[in-house]
Motif scaffolding. Structure first.
Motif, short mmCIF file in Angstrom:
data_model
loop_
_atom_site.label_atom_id
_atom_site.label_comp_id
_atom_site.label_asym_id
_atom_site.label_seq_id
_atom_site.Cartn_x
_atom_site.Cartn_y
_atom_site.Cartn_z
N THR A 72 0.85 -1.19 0.00
CA THR A 72 0.00 0.00 0.00
C THR A 72 0.89 1.23 0.00
OG1 THR A 72 -1.63 -1.22 1.32
CG2 THR A 72 -1.92 1.16 1.16
N ALA A 73 0.53 2.21 -0.81
CA ALA A 73 1.21 3.51 -0.83
C ALA A 73 0.24 4.57 -0.34
CB ALA A 73 1.70 3.85 -2.23
N TYR A 74 0.76 5.53 0.41
CA TYR A 74 -0.06 6.61 0.97
C TYR A 74 0.54 7.95 0.57
CZ TYR A 74 -1.46 2.83 4.12
OH TYR A 74 -1.90 1.64 4.64
N LEU A 75 -0.31 8.88 0.20
CA LEU A 75 0.09 10.26 -0.04
C LEU A 75 -0.30 11.05 1.19
CD1 LEU A 75 1.24 12.30 -2.13
CD2 LEU A 75 -1.14 12.75 -2.78
N ARG A 76 0.68 11.74 1.80
CA ARG A 76 0.44 12.45 3.07
C ARG A 76 0.79 13.92 2.93
NH1 ARG A 76 0.05 9.44 7.68
NH2 ARG A 76 0.19 7.23 7.42
N ASP A 77 0.05 14.73 3.70
CA ASP A 77 0.39 16.15 3.74
C ASP A 77 1.46 16.38 4.80
OD1 ASP A 77 -0.89 16.23 6.23
OD2 ASP A 77 -2.66 17.29 5.48
N VAL A 78 1.83 17.63 4.98
CA VAL A 78 2.91 17.98 5.90
C VAL A 78 2.59 17.60 7.35
CG1 VAL A 78 2.16 20.36 6.33
CG2 VAL A 78 4.60 19.79 6.39
N ASP A 79 1.30 17.49 7.71
CA ASP A 79 0.89 17.09 9.06
C ASP A 79 0.76 15.58 9.22
OD1 ASP A 79 0.73 19.76 9.96
OD2 ASP A 79 -1.27 19.95 9.04
N GLY A 80 1.01 14.82 8.15
CA GLY A 80 0.91 13.36 8.22
C GLY A 80 -0.46 12.81 7.89
N ASN A 81 -1.41 13.67 7.52
CA ASN A 81 -2.75 13.20 7.16
C ASN A 81 -2.72 12.49 5.81
OD1 ASN A 81 -4.05 14.50 9.42
ND2 ASN A 81 -3.68 16.43 8.36
N VAL A 82 -3.41 11.36 5.72
CA VAL A 82 -3.48 10.61 4.47
C VAL A 82 -4.46 11.29 3.54
CG1 VAL A 82 -4.09 8.41 3.40
CG2 VAL A 82 -2.87 8.43 5.58
N LEU A 83 -3.97 11.70 2.36
CA LEU A 83 -4.81 12.36 1.36
C LEU A 83 -5.30 11.37 0.31
CD1 LEU A 83 -2.60 15.52 0.80
CD2 LEU A 83 -4.55 15.26 2.35
N GLY A 102 3.71 -7.52 8.84
CA GLY A 102 2.90 -6.40 8.37
C GLY A 102 3.28 -5.14 9.10
N GLU A 103 3.23 -4.04 8.39
CA GLU A 103 3.46 -2.73 8.98
C GLU A 103 2.51 -1.75 8.32
OE1 GLU A 103 7.60 -1.30 10.02
OE2 GLU A 103 8.04 -2.87 8.55
N ALA A 104 1.99 -0.86 9.13
CA ALA A 104 1.14 0.21 8.61
C ALA A 104 2.05 1.28 8.01
CB ALA A 104 0.28 0.78 9.73
N ALA A 105 1.44 2.33 7.54
CA ALA A 105 2.18 3.41 6.89
C ALA A 105 3.32 3.90 7.75
CB ALA A 105 1.23 4.57 6.58
N LEU A 106 4.46 4.06 7.13
CA LEU A 106 5.64 4.55 7.82
C LEU A 106 6.13 5.79 7.10
CD1 LEU A 106 7.91 3.98 9.91
CD2 LEU A 106 9.10 2.78 8.09
N MET A 107 6.33 6.84 7.86
CA MET A 107 6.84 8.08 7.26
C MET A 107 8.32 8.20 7.51
SD MET A 107 4.02 10.99 7.96
CE MET A 107 5.08 12.27 7.33
N ARG A 108 9.04 8.55 6.48
CA ARG A 108 10.47 8.83 6.62
C ARG A 108 10.74 10.13 5.88
NH1 ARG A 108 11.68 5.09 10.07
NH2 ARG A 108 12.39 3.10 9.39
N GLU A 109 11.54 10.96 6.45
CA GLU A 109 11.92 12.23 5.80
C GLU A 109 13.14 11.99 4.93
OE1 GLU A 109 10.14 15.00 5.87
OE2 GLU A 109 8.71 13.98 7.13
#
Length: 131
Positions: A45-56, A124-131
């Motif tokens: 799964t791929a997620y598009l997120r805004d600067v606050d981490g909200n899934v768009l 399994g892992e849920a969405a992970l954000m990395r900068e």
């Protein structure tokens, strides 16, 4: 982007209507039990997120069973289209996965039945954000 059991290499390409994400995912073999030689189930799964981490937006792909060798470069193309107007802010892509690893011998032994639980490794892992 390295996660616990999968590594994602990707490029993001903005399009007129969505954001395209193209790349490959590879299992991190060093984190798996030594008897694993097959990916029985895989969903990325791929997620598009805004600067606050909200899934768009999100997109998901499910793959057929494959050997661990075939899984060394699982190709993906995701198209992430936000429901609202395209934001004018920084966006990021994150990933999630669900994978069931097993062995070829266990699949043969089960011959259409349930796999022996000692030869099933779920990751399994849920969405992970990395900068």
């Amino acid at each position: 982007m390295d996660m616990r059991h999968w590594r994602f290499v990707f490029a993001s390409v903005p399009t007129r209507e969505s954001y395209g994400v193209k790349g490959t995912a590879s299992p991190r073999v060093e984190t798996l039990p030594t008897w694993v030689d097959r990916v029985q189930e895989l969903t990325l799964t791929a997620y598009l997120r805004d600067v606050d981490g909200n899934v768009l937006a999100q997109d998901e792909k499910t793959y057929l069973p494959m050997s661990l060798a075939e899984a060394q470069a699982v190709s993906f193309d995701f198209f992430l289209a936000p429901k609202a107007k395209r934001p004018d802010t920084s966006l990021s892509v994150s990933f999630g996965y669900r994978a069931v690893f097993t062995s070829t011998a266990a699949v043969r032994a089960a011959s259409g039945g349930n796999l022996p639980s000692q030869f099933v490794f779920f990751a399994g892992e849920a969405a992970l954000m990395r900068e």
